[in-house]
Design a protein around this motif. Sequence first.
Motif, PDB file in Angstrom:
ATOM      1  N   ALA A  10       0.708  -1.098   0.039  1.00 58.63           N
ATOM      2  CA  ALA A  10      -0.240  -0.062  -0.120  1.00 58.63           C
ATOM      3  C   ALA A  10       0.957   1.229   0.033  1.00 58.63           C
ATOM      4  O   ALA A  10       0.650   2.268  -0.684  1.00 58.63           O
ATOM      5  N   LEU A  11       1.825   0.909   0.840  1.00 59.83           N
ATOM      6  CA  LEU A  11       3.058   2.354   0.823  1.00 59.83           C
ATOM      7  C   LEU A  11       3.507   2.471  -0.401  1.00 59.83           C
ATOM      8  O   LEU A  11       3.761   3.878  -0.894  1.00 59.83           O
ATOM      9  N   ALA A  12       3.666   1.688  -1.058  1.00 61.09           N
ATOM     10  CA  ALA A  12       4.623   1.483  -2.448  1.00 61.09           C
ATOM     11  C   ALA A  12       3.655   2.244  -3.667  1.00 61.09           C
ATOM     12  O   ALA A  12       3.947   3.172  -4.192  1.00 61.09           O
ATOM     13  N   THR A  13       2.377   1.703  -3.390  1.00 57.26           N
ATOM     14  CA  THR A  13       1.153   2.362  -4.107  1.00 57.26           C
ATOM     15  C   THR A  13       1.275   3.922  -3.910  1.00 57.26           C
ATOM     16  O   THR A  13       1.175   4.895  -4.850  1.00 57.26           O
ATOM     17  N   ALA A  14       1.085   4.332  -2.723  1.00 55.34           N
ATOM     18  CA  ALA A  14       1.142   5.691  -2.356  1.00 55.34           C
ATOM     19  C   ALA A  14       2.290   6.160  -2.944  1.00 55.34           C
ATOM     20  O   ALA A  14       1.974   7.408  -3.431  1.00 55.34           O
ATOM     21  N   VAL A  15       3.550   5.987  -2.557  1.00 52.48           N
ATOM     22  CA  VAL A  15       4.395   6.702  -3.337  1.00 52.48           C
ATOM     23  C   VAL A  15       4.615   6.765  -4.816  1.00 52.48           C
ATOM     24  O   VAL A  15       4.842   7.671  -5.418  1.00 52.48           O
ATOM     25  N   ILE A  16       4.129   5.716  -5.486  1.00 54.55           N
ATOM     26  CA  ILE A  16       4.065   5.787  -7.053  1.00 54.55           C
ATOM     27  C   ILE A  16       2.737   6.818  -7.302  1.00 54.55           C
ATOM     28  O   ILE A  16       3.158   7.601  -8.420  1.00 54.55           O
ATOM     29  N   THR A  17       1.905   6.890  -6.716  1.00 55.62           N
ATOM     30  CA  THR A  17       0.733   7.854  -7.037  1.00 55.62           C
ATOM     31  C   THR A  17       1.276   9.284  -6.846  1.00 55.62           C
ATOM     32  O   THR A  17       0.989   9.892  -7.660  1.00 55.62           O
ATOM     33  N   VAL A  18       1.930   9.519  -5.643  1.00 56.41           N
ATOM     34  CA  VAL A  18       2.447  10.711  -5.244  1.00 56.41           C
ATOM     35  C   VAL A  18       3.321  11.326  -6.373  1.00 56.41           C
ATOM     36  O   VAL A  18       3.395  12.263  -6.764  1.00 56.41           O
ATOM     37  N   THR A  19       4.559  10.147  -6.958  1.00 60.37           N
ATOM     38  CA  THR A  19       5.445  10.635  -7.685  1.00 60.37           C
ATOM     39  C   THR A  19       4.931  10.988  -9.149  1.00 60.37           C
ATOM     40  O   THR A  19       5.225  11.755  -9.830  1.00 60.37           O
ATOM     41  N   SER A  20       3.841  10.080  -9.509  1.00 62.52           N
ATOM     42  CA  SER A  20       3.333  10.383 -10.722  1.00 62.52           C
ATOM     43  C   SER A  20       2.601  11.621 -10.950  1.00 62.52           C
ATOM     44  O   SER A  20       2.411  12.465 -11.936  1.00 62.52           O
ATOM     45  N   GLY A  21       2.026  11.930  -9.808  1.00 61.75           N
ATOM     46  CA  GLY A  21       1.307  13.267  -9.606  1.00 61.75           C
ATOM     47  C   GLY A  21       2.380  14.450  -9.822  1.00 61.75           C
ATOM     48  O   GLY A  21       1.907  15.333 -10.463  1.00 61.75           O
ATOM     49  N   ALA A  22       3.446  14.057  -9.233  1.00 59.36           N
ATOM     50  CA  ALA A  22       4.408  15.285  -9.192  1.00 59.36           C
ATOM     51  C   ALA A  22       4.908  15.285 -10.654  1.00 59.36           C
ATOM     52  O   ALA A  22       5.155  16.241 -11.171  1.00 59.36           O
ATOM     53  N   ALA A  23       4.954  14.164 -11.225  1.00 58.34           N
ATOM     54  CA  ALA A  23       5.318  14.141 -12.885  1.00 58.34           C
ATOM     55  C   ALA A  23       4.310  15.128 -13.608  1.00 58.34           C
ATOM     56  O   ALA A  23       4.803  15.679 -14.340  1.00 58.34           O
ATOM     57  N   ALA A  25       2.706  17.621 -12.525  1.00 59.22           N
ATOM     58  CA  ALA A  25       2.428  18.851 -12.195  1.00 59.22           C
ATOM     59  C   ALA A  25       3.918  19.321 -12.522  1.00 59.22           C
ATOM     60  O   ALA A  25       4.318  20.655 -12.105  1.00 59.22           O
ATOM     61  N   GLN A  26       4.681  18.643 -13.171  1.00 56.97           N
ATOM     62  CA  GLN A  26       6.009  19.174 -13.635  1.00 56.97           C
ATOM     63  C   GLN A  26       6.019  20.449 -14.518  1.00 56.97           C
ATOM     64  O   GLN A  26       5.119  20.724 -15.138  1.00 56.97           O
ATOM     65  N   ASP A 343       3.493  25.935 -17.137  1.00 64.19           N
ATOM     66  CA  ASP A 343       3.385  25.435 -18.319  1.00 64.19           C
ATOM     67  C   ASP A 343       4.000  26.747 -19.540  1.00 64.19           C
ATOM     68  O   ASP A 343       3.149  26.961 -20.072  1.00 64.19           O
ATOM     69  N   LEU A 344       5.231  26.840 -19.338  1.00 60.83           N
ATOM     70  CA  LEU A 344       5.812  28.200 -20.235  1.00 60.83           C
ATOM     71  C   LEU A 344       6.176  27.568 -21.755  1.00 60.83           C
ATOM     72  O   LEU A 344       7.272  27.612 -21.944  1.00 60.83           O
TER      73      LEU A 344
END
Length: 406
Positions: A10-23, A25-26, A343-344
């Motif tokens: 569950a923790l790994a899934t959460a980390v993946i979710t957070v990092t893909s969200g960050a990606a 919003a890059q 997004d410039l």
Amino acid sequence: MLSENLRIAALATAVITVTSGAALAQKKYDTGATDTEIKIGNIMPYSGPASAYGVIGKTEEAYFKKINAEGGINGRKINFITYDDGYSPPKAVEQARKLVESDEVLVVFNPLGTPSNSAIQKYLNAKKVPQLFVATGATKWNDPKDFPWTMGWQPSYQSEAHIYAKYLMKEKPDAKVAILFQNDDFGKDYLKGLKEGLGAKASMIIAEESYETTEPTIDGHIVKLKATGADVFISIATPKFAAQAIKKLAEIDWKPLHIVSNVSSSVGGVIKPAGFENAQGILSAAYAKDGADPQWDNDPGMKKFFAFLEKYYPDANKLDGSVVYGYGVAQTLVKVLEMCGDDLTRENVMKQAASLKDFTPDTLLPGVKINTSANDFAPIAQLQMMRFKGEKWDLFGDIISGELSN
């Protein structure tokens, strides 16, 4: 043990979710934009026959200084790079290439003049560099299908000419009209609009005289037009020549109904140099407030404008309509860049520029709003007629659209 494994999964899934969200919003940048800077290019006639407009570039530079002093746009400072083209199309091409290929700007903003913009339009569109809020009212800037990287800002010359045609047909239906126009895309665009607007009554135009920007004076053309017996004179000219025309009419005691195009209606830049006494009763149309008019002294938008001048551009002539113009168009660009967020990319700059809804810069007349869409690259389409009286313009009638269907 199983529950421990489930917890880790569950923790790994959460980390993946957070990092893909960050990606997602890059930050996205094209050439000319970074975490700290947005490079904006500009081309102005600081010299040559249209040098009266150079004050627009100076106003924009001062406005961006104000924005930078207040923290920039989403934390980024504007680096404004402006070059002189002397109102010469070949020079404009040279400067556009320099801005894109050497300076590597994100956007070429508000380059001035119909001939100059015509010369650089294909190049900028081929390079996919925004040619944004061009300082010319030629109708052709509103062509998102063929030129998706070019957008106008002010009302089109044809829209403005339609308004004059409507006025004449209503107020002076038997007019004999003489027209002086600049012999380039700018002059021809207005002329086309007048003829379109008059429609079946285009025969009211009894004389047309064109002039070249290289001519030192247009006096000879004015004398020739007076001899036609016309009782309406329409001047489609840049400031230097518009001022000459006002003076010459007074000198030869020709008193037609005189209409001057909006681009040369500046009190400080045209009317005052030509002499207030020579300009009484002249007609034009406006979409922006007039810094010379005391009716705006307590207007919230103009109070901001005057405060800006005092702090960032104290040498400016607040009577010069070009100063008001420069402020309004710079404010519009800042709005678009704010809308871009992180997004410039050049594509997003054009997308946001085509998504303005009822935006009202401080300096536009009440009721005039900026609206754009993917199919409409003409931000301002409304004007109001005005008459020169004393030392200022008096607005009259309603805010009207230059669309012929209205």
